[in-house]
Design a protein around this motif. Structure first.
Motif, PDB file in Angstrom:
ATOM      1  N   THR A 289      36.656 -43.523  96.172  1.00 48.60           N
ATOM      2  CA  THR A 289      35.639 -44.330  96.839  1.00 48.60           C
ATOM      3  C   THR A 289      36.243 -45.148  97.978  1.00 48.60           C
ATOM      4  N   ARG A 290      35.370 -45.795  98.728  1.00 46.14           N
ATOM      5  CA  ARG A 290      35.832 -46.680  99.799  1.00 46.14           C
ATOM      6  C   ARG A 290      36.698 -47.792  99.223  1.00 46.14           C
ATOM      7  N   LYS A 291      36.323 -48.304  98.062  1.00 45.71           N
ATOM      8  CA  LYS A 291      37.152 -49.323  97.428  1.00 45.71           C
ATOM      9  C   LYS A 291      38.508 -48.737  97.052  1.00 45.71           C
ATOM     10  N   GLY A 292      38.525 -47.476  96.650  1.00 44.53           N
ATOM     11  CA  GLY A 292      39.769 -46.830  96.262  1.00 44.53           C
ATOM     12  C   GLY A 292      40.750 -46.693  97.408  1.00 44.53           C
ATOM     13  N   TRP A 293      40.245 -46.435  98.622  1.00 37.85           N
ATOM     14  CA  TRP A 293      41.179 -46.337  99.760  1.00 37.85           C
ATOM     15  C   TRP A 293      41.295 -47.637 100.544  1.00 37.85           C
ATOM     16  N   GLY A 294      40.603 -48.672 100.088  1.00 41.23           N
ATOM     17  CA  GLY A 294      40.838 -50.004 100.639  1.00 41.23           C
ATOM     18  C   GLY A 294      40.040 -50.350 101.879  1.00 41.23           C
ATOM     19  N   ALA A 295      38.822 -49.797 102.005  1.00 41.21           N
ATOM     20  CA  ALA A 295      37.988 -50.116 103.172  1.00 41.21           C
ATOM     21  C   ALA A 295      37.643 -51.600 103.192  1.00 41.21           C
ATOM     22  N   ASP A 296      37.809 -52.229 104.345  1.00 45.69           N
ATOM     23  CA  ASP A 296      37.409 -53.622 104.531  1.00 45.69           C
ATOM     24  C   ASP A 296      35.914 -53.616 104.852  1.00 45.69           C
ATOM     25  N   GLU A 297      35.087 -53.927 103.858  1.00 46.17           N
ATOM     26  CA  GLU A 297      33.644 -53.802 104.020  1.00 46.17           C
ATOM     27  C   GLU A 297      33.050 -54.833 104.970  1.00 46.17           C
ATOM     28  N   LYS A 298      33.844 -55.815 105.384  1.00 49.51           N
ATOM     29  CA  LYS A 298      33.334 -56.792 106.347  1.00 49.51           C
ATOM     30  C   LYS A 298      33.376 -56.257 107.781  1.00 49.51           C
ATOM     31  N   LEU A 299      34.086 -55.155 107.994  1.00 49.83           N
ATOM     32  CA  LEU A 299      34.170 -54.588 109.334  1.00 49.83           C
ATOM     33  C   LEU A 299      32.882 -53.880 109.736  1.00 49.83           C
ATOM     34  N   ARG A 300      32.295 -53.138 108.824  1.00 49.82           N
ATOM     35  CA  ARG A 300      31.144 -52.287 109.138  1.00 49.82           C
ATOM     36  C   ARG A 300      29.862 -53.101 109.304  1.00 49.82           C
ATOM     37  N   GLU A 301      28.855 -52.420 109.854  1.00 44.96           N
ATOM     38  CA  GLU A 301      27.527 -53.009 109.924  1.00 44.96           C
ATOM     39  C   GLU A 301      26.985 -53.148 108.504  1.00 44.96           C
ATOM     40  N   ARG A 302      26.252 -54.203 108.249  1.00 45.88           N
ATOM     41  CA  ARG A 302      25.833 -54.509 106.884  1.00 45.88           C
ATOM     42  C   ARG A 302      24.897 -53.470 106.287  1.00 45.88           C
ATOM     43  N   ASN A 303      23.904 -53.022 107.065  1.00 47.80           N
ATOM     44  CA  ASN A 303      22.922 -52.080 106.543  1.00 47.80           C
ATOM     45  C   ASN A 303      23.458 -50.650 106.546  1.00 47.80           C
ATOM     46  N   PHE A 304      22.807 -49.803 105.750  1.00 49.36           N
ATOM     47  CA  PHE A 304      23.163 -48.395 105.682  1.00 49.36           C
ATOM     48  C   PHE A 304      22.093 -47.581 106.396  1.00 49.36           C
ATOM     49  N   GLY A 305      22.504 -46.529 107.093  1.00 50.83           N
ATOM     50  CA  GLY A 305      21.570 -45.656 107.798  1.00 50.83           C
ATOM     51  C   GLY A 305      21.467 -44.308 107.105  1.00 50.83           C
ATOM     52  N   TYR A 306      20.250 -43.806 106.976  1.00 51.38           N
ATOM     53  CA  TYR A 306      20.027 -42.546 106.277  1.00 51.38           C
ATOM     54  C   TYR A 306      19.239 -41.573 107.143  1.00 51.38           C
ATOM     55  N   THR A 307      19.424 -40.300 106.863  1.00 52.90           N
ATOM     56  CA  THR A 307      18.614 -39.244 107.445  1.00 52.90           C
ATOM     57  C   THR A 307      17.837 -38.598 106.302  1.00 52.90           C
ATOM     58  N   LYS A 308      16.984 -37.629 106.582  1.00 55.61           N
ATOM     59  CA  LYS A 308      16.060 -37.142 105.550  1.00 55.61           C
ATOM     60  C   LYS A 308      16.712 -36.218 104.529  1.00 55.61           C
ATOM     61  N   SER A 309      17.670 -35.403 104.952  1.00 54.46           N
ATOM     62  CA  SER A 309      18.231 -34.395 104.065  1.00 54.46           C
ATOM     63  C   SER A 309      19.643 -34.043 104.510  1.00 54.46           C
ATOM     64  N   VAL A 310      20.279 -33.167 103.768  1.00 55.74           N
ATOM     65  CA  VAL A 310      21.571 -32.602 104.165  1.00 55.74           C
ATOM     66  C   VAL A 310      21.411 -31.091 104.148  1.00 55.74           C
ATOM     67  N   LYS A 311      21.153 -30.551 105.327  1.00 53.82           N
ATOM     68  CA  LYS A 311      20.902 -29.119 105.458  1.00 53.82           C
ATOM     69  C   LYS A 311      22.155 -28.334 105.835  1.00 53.82           C
ATOM     70  N   ALA A 312      23.154 -29.030 106.353  1.00 54.79           N
ATOM     71  CA  ALA A 312      24.374 -28.349 106.818  1.00 54.79           C
ATOM     72  C   ALA A 312      25.547 -29.305 106.761  1.00 54.79           C
ATOM     73  N   ALA A 313      26.743 -28.718 106.767  1.00 56.23           N
ATOM     74  CA  ALA A 313      27.980 -29.500 106.789  1.00 56.23           C
ATOM     75  C   ALA A 313      28.811 -29.070 107.981  1.00 56.23           C
ATOM     76  N   PHE A 314      29.250 -30.033 108.800  1.00 56.20           N
ATOM     77  CA  PHE A 314      30.148 -29.758 109.914  1.00 56.20           C
ATOM     78  C   PHE A 314      31.564 -30.146 109.519  1.00 56.20           C
ATOM     79  N   VAL A 315      32.486 -29.209 109.680  1.00 59.82           N
ATOM     80  CA  VAL A 315      33.889 -29.437 109.333  1.00 59.82           C
ATOM     81  C   VAL A 315      34.655 -29.798 110.602  1.00 59.82           C
ATOM     82  N   HIS A 316      35.475 -30.840 110.517  1.00 58.81           N
ATOM     83  CA  HIS A 316      36.259 -31.356 111.635  1.00 58.81           C
ATOM     84  C   HIS A 316      37.729 -31.444 111.229  1.00 58.81           C
TER      85      HIS A 316
END
Length: 503
Positions: free
Chosen positions: A312-339
């Motif tokens: 999890t983010r806690k497991g890798w040490g994410a500083d949660e105060k850096l990010r924007e407070r709210n979470f953004g969502y989309t409707k579904s997950v139809k595909a995965a892009f690999v980078h």
């Protein structure tokens, strides 16, 4: 403008500033295997920084006579830091040619410790036509590295044009970040593309037109801070307290619950259906356990792979105060892009959490994004990490594939795979992750899907594009990502992923 489904987890609305680790009786039931300990981590998280962050999210470390300013330490400041240094014309022969675009950079100089570098500039729409190279000095030594190339074409890893994340923030142009390891000295040079190389139908025009570099270029030096402390033992019987972790310099004392900030609790609470509050790891499930955990329609065949272990983010040490407070969502997950992250391959798997914290800080503080761009990350050993906050089972809107962030997810394999083969463990992890996550949304890893472009250099906005359910970044944008060698492995990933789903 594409509408975002945005929510704020209720726990952040609580008046309390901290929350105990133990979940209340009314919360989701605790999985019996959720007590699995996280990967090996150091025991003392660092809570200080030597920077004073400005309002734009970067740090100006310039000082009279080249002195390095050092801010007072405070336990309230986040772990890790960013040094932001303005680039200037270098004293090189080419800069004395009249009309030639100037080479910019920094001569060799000392710096406070850092592990990741990148170059940013003011206009997110401007491209850097040229090359960026850096040399770094290993901390505490006189040993300088060779010149290393930094990937300059990075605009395709971003929020969609016209989106709230793109328009509602001060987003900057940026190179890809490069992991250099623990360093305390740096030298950088940015060479503009020669006029003769610029694209033009008339060679005489090419020779006469200089290619300027973007304005406001700065070198970002990112210190990821220390790894988080090991997670305390949990999951003990109700009538017997779990034994506290004991270190050599710690006197015997009563076990105390871990304290979570409201921001950490919020990022953890959205995973309540798969792990207890404050968990560092979401445990793996068998195929049968995974099917049982999914609400299927009566008689429906469960095409879904076993849930893999996810740090999890806690497991890798994410500083949660850096990010924007709210979470953004989309409707579904139809595909995965690999980078590929294009951060280089000079990291160990033990360092992967530090690499993630560095990329996260670079995305948010240096580039101006709302959070870590990718939905998931995979290291060279096949470990899977939660990326952008919002819940691993949910359709979280990322900033990974310009033009195709809606109804998709982005997976970054840490490293650079243009001329290096990706480790088999990493490809296998991509297969496991997609078999499970795509299965939650009924997607076939070997199938095709039609997506609507939000606008890219390959497909205009509104164009319907048919592509593989598991695609490479280059399928939606004219880019080298995910590197030629990793791209060639996507066929294997599709086949393995579908097999794990039982297809």
């Amino acid at each position: 403008m594409r509408a975002l489904l945005v929510t704020s987890v209720g726990v952040t609305c609580a008046a309390a500033l901290t929350l105990p680790l133990a979940a209340p009786a009314s919360s989701a039931p605790v999985l019996s295997s959720a007590s699995a300990r996280p990967p090996s981590l150091t025991t003392e998280p660092r809570t200080d920084t030597t920077d004073t962050l400005d309002t734009s999210g970067t740090t100006d470390t310039t000082a009279p006579d080249g002195a390095e300013p050092r801010a007072a330490k405070s336990a309230a400041e986040p772990a890790g830091s960013t040094q932001s240094l303005p680039l200037a014309p270098l004293a090189v022969p080419s800069n004395r040619i009249a009309g030639a675009p100037a080479v910019q950079g920094l001569p060799q100089r000392d710096a406070r410790p850092f592990s990741l570098v990148g170059v940013v500039w003011d206009d997110a729409e401007a491209e850097l036509h040229g090359t960026v190279q850096v040399r770094t000095r290993a901390t505490g030594t006189t040993r300088w590295s060779d010149w290393q190339d930094v990937e300059t074409h990075n605009a395709d890893h971003a929020a969609d044009l016209g989106s709230a994340e793109r328009e509602g923030r001060t987003v900057r142009g940026a190179t890809a970040p490069l992991w250099v390891g623990d360093s305390d000295g740096v030298e950088v040079r940015v060479r503009p593309e020669s006029p003769a190389a610029a694209e033009s139908p008339d060679s005489q025009d090419r020779a006469a037109t200089p290619v300027p570099l973007p304005e406001g270029m700065r070198l970002e030096l990112v210190d990821p801070g220390e790894d988080p402390a090991p997670e305390p033992a949990r999951g003990a019987p109700a009538n017997r307290a779990a034994a506290p972790a004991v270190f050599a310099d710690t006197p015997p004392t009563a076990a105390l619950p871990e304290v979570l900030t409201a921001e950490i609790a919020a990022a953890s609470a959205v995973n309540a259906e798969v792990a207890e509050l404050g968990a560092s790891v979401i445990p793996a499930l068998t195929q049968a356990e995974t099917v049982e955990s999914v609400n299927l329609a009566p008689g429906a065949k469960p095409y879904i792979g076993p849930r893999p272990k996810i740090v999890t983010r806690k497991g890798w040490g994410a500083d949660e105060k850096l990010r924007e407070r709210n979470f953004g969502y989309t409707k579904s997950v139809k595909a995965a892009f690999v980078h590929h992250s294009a951060t280089g391959n000079n990291y160990t798997c033990k360092q992967a959490p530090s690499v993630l914290r560095s990329i996260y800080r670079y995305h948010v503080k240096s580039s101006g994004w709302r959070d870590f761009g990718y939905n998931f990350a995979v290291d060279k050993c096949g470990n899977i990490y939660e990326g952008r906050a919002g819940g691993v089972t949910k359709a979280v809107l990322g900033a990974h594939t310009l033009g195709f962030n809606t109804n998709t997810m982005g997976i970054a394999v840490l490293g650079s795979y243009g001329s290096t083969n990706p480790p088999a463990a990493a490809v296998t992890a991509v297969s496991k992750l997609t078999a499970w996550k795509l299965g939650l949304f009924g997607a076939n890893p070997k199938g095709k899907v039609t997506l609507v472009s939000g606008g890219s250099n390959k497909y205009k906005k509104g164009v319907k594009v048919k592509m593989n359910v598991i695609s490479g970044h280059r399928d939606g944008f004219a880019t080298e990502c995910p590197g030629a060698r990793l791209y060639k492995k996507l066929g294997t990933a599709r086949t393995s992923s579908a097999k794990l789903q039982g297809r």
